[in-house]
Enzyme design. Structure first.
Site, PDB file in Angstrom:
ATOM      1  CD  GLU A 334     -18.971  -1.492  62.673  1.00  0.00           C
ATOM      2  OE1 GLU A 334     -19.280  -1.897  63.801  1.00  0.00           O
ATOM      3  OE2 GLU A 334     -19.799  -1.354  61.757  1.00  0.00           O
ATOM      4  CG  HIS A 335     -17.160  -4.712  60.195  1.00  0.00           C
ATOM      5  ND1 HIS A 335     -16.741  -5.570  61.183  1.00  0.00           N
ATOM      6  CD2 HIS A 335     -18.345  -4.201  60.625  1.00  0.00           C
ATOM      7  CE1 HIS A 335     -17.633  -5.585  62.166  1.00  0.00           C
ATOM      8  NE2 HIS A 335     -18.613  -4.753  61.855  1.00  0.00           N
TER       9      HIS A 335
END
Length: 442
Positions: A334-335
């Protein structure tokens, strides 16, 4: 190396052990899918009464069926409850987020002349309604309100509502209400979890039905979305937080340790790794963690220790930069932070990540709140095929075609031959001589 968080040396792992590192807490939703079914059915059949009951049971909130919608007075009071500097920080973040997302807004309609006299293009219109899910269980998240409400408003969605779990006294987090109003949203419902997903899917006496729901949530929310995805568009698959801090040997490992805690502190169901080919960086990161924990609140220390010491987090030491790239791309986080004094040399090799933050001055914190790009991101390896929430998530696209009488014969002849080949007689007839008498008819 031994230490206070999980340590994984890729070169020593079996294929099965490496594959285990790629899993997330929400990978197996079978238990949650079964548990959300009676909740969904209760909301479908009982409406507001079920929402209030689940608010009391699950959120331990003082909530009744007649208090499920935030009033104008509650919105007004929120601005007095939030410190002025926080209000200004929300306003600042919303300004940057709006500026970024306005660049994504497509033209209402585009047409291209494909052949002389034959035109084709796209028309974009906002969807009719959307529900924005703002979680509450492990903290207050006005930033999620900012990230979901701004692109929906920029897209021009006429009916925007927020669903969020109530607090113990039956209210909604004040900063969330401030963010909602500053972003242009005045409809907020006090319900969360699987029951909120059901409420916006079916509608209740108070909660209006929506055609789409977006926003991150717990495995219960993810399970409810999956169960109801045939009835409502569930948007970007956003579950518990996850991050990889990719670090080369140009930085101090203590910085990697500082940043891996950003997403790890969200909750024990988060996932967070430092990935590096440098043993020095790995050792420095491990050594720095106690000092970083000493500067955190007790709850966030507990959450991050559970993540970094559990099966979904820790330090991953790879034998080479190539293996670091490979692990990151397989994980599809995601990040993704790229901690390097020369981050752009790595960017071309990092292909699967929903968000890529470059260099030591771009921690996830800045991107989560005020940089501008959307922080509602796909989790559980969905970054392999989809990206951040954007204005385009709130618009619908229609193809547009227009053929003039001059262009018709050429297109019709080619279409007729293909229709005949595929065996569709009505397709063929519609562009045959049978059409000619009608084209001049009044």
């Amino acid at each position: 190396m031994t230490g206070i968080c999980s340590f994984h040396e890729i070169a020593t792992l079996t294929g099965e052990q490496r594959a285990a590192l790629l899993r997330r807490s929400e990978t197996d939703l079978s238990g949650f899918l079964a548990r959300v079914q009676p909740i969904i059915e209760a909301v479908r059949s009982e409406g507001d009464e079920a929402l209030a009951r689940f608010g009391r049971e699950f959120d331990k909130a003082d909530i009744t069926a007649d208090r499920l919608k935030v009033t104008e007075a509650e919105f007004d009071a929120a601005f007095a409850l939030v410190e002025p500097e926080v209000v200004e920080a929300i306003r600042y973040g919303i300004g940057n987020i709006r500026s970024f997302h306005e660049e994504q807004r497509p033209e209402t309609m585009t047409l291209k002349e494909i052949r002389p006299g034959a035109y084709a293009g796209d028309r974009f219109l906002p969807i009719d309604s959307v529900a924005l899910y703002v979680p509450r269980g492990k903290g207050a998240f006005p930033s999620v309100t900012m990230m979901t409400a701004v692109p929906a408003a920029v897209a021009g969605v006429p009916n925007i509502a927020i669903v969020t779990p109530p607090t113990a006294d039956g209210s909604v987090d004040a900063a969330t209400l401030v963010a909602a109003r500053l972003a242009g949203v005045e409809t907020v419902y006090k319900c969360g979890g699987a029951q909120a997903v059901a409420a916006v899917t079916f509608g209740t006496q108070t909660v209006k039905k929506a055609v789409k729901i977006v926003g991150p949530g717990s495995p219960f929310v993810v399970a409810a979305k999956r169960s109801l995805s045939h009835l409502i568009d569930t948007g970007t698959p956003a579950g518990p937080s996850e991050a990889i801090i990719f670090a080369d040997d140009s930085i101090h490992g203590g910085l990697a340790a500082l940043d891996v805690l950003i997403e790890a502190e969200h909750g024990p169901d988060s996932s967070a790794y430092i990935v590096t080919h440098s043993r020095r960086v790995a050792e420095e990161a491990m050594a720095a963690l106690p000092a970083h924990w000493a500067a955190m609140t007790e709850q966030r220390v507990a959450f991050s220790k559970a993540v970094l010491g559990g099966p979904f987090g820790g330090i991953v030491l790879t034998p080479s930069l190539e293996e670091s790239y490979r692990f990151v791309n397989d994980y599809a986080p995601e990040h993704l932070e790229v901690l390097s004094t020369e981050p752009f040399i790595h960017l071309g090799r990092l292909t699967n990540a929903a968000e890529i933050l470059l260099g030591p001055h771009t921690p996830v914190t800045i991107a989560n709140f005020v940089l501008g790009p959307n922080a509602v991101l796909p989790t559980s390896r969905w970054a392999r095929t989809c990206g951040p929430l954007s204005v385009t998530d709130f618009v619908k696209r229609s193809s547009i075609g227009y053929v003039t009488s001059a262009a018709y014969p050429e297109l019709a002849g080619n279409a007729r031959r293909l229709a005949r080949y595929e065996g569709f007689s009505s397709h063929e007839n519609a562009v045959s001589e049978m059409r000619a008498p009608y084209l001049g008819a009044r």
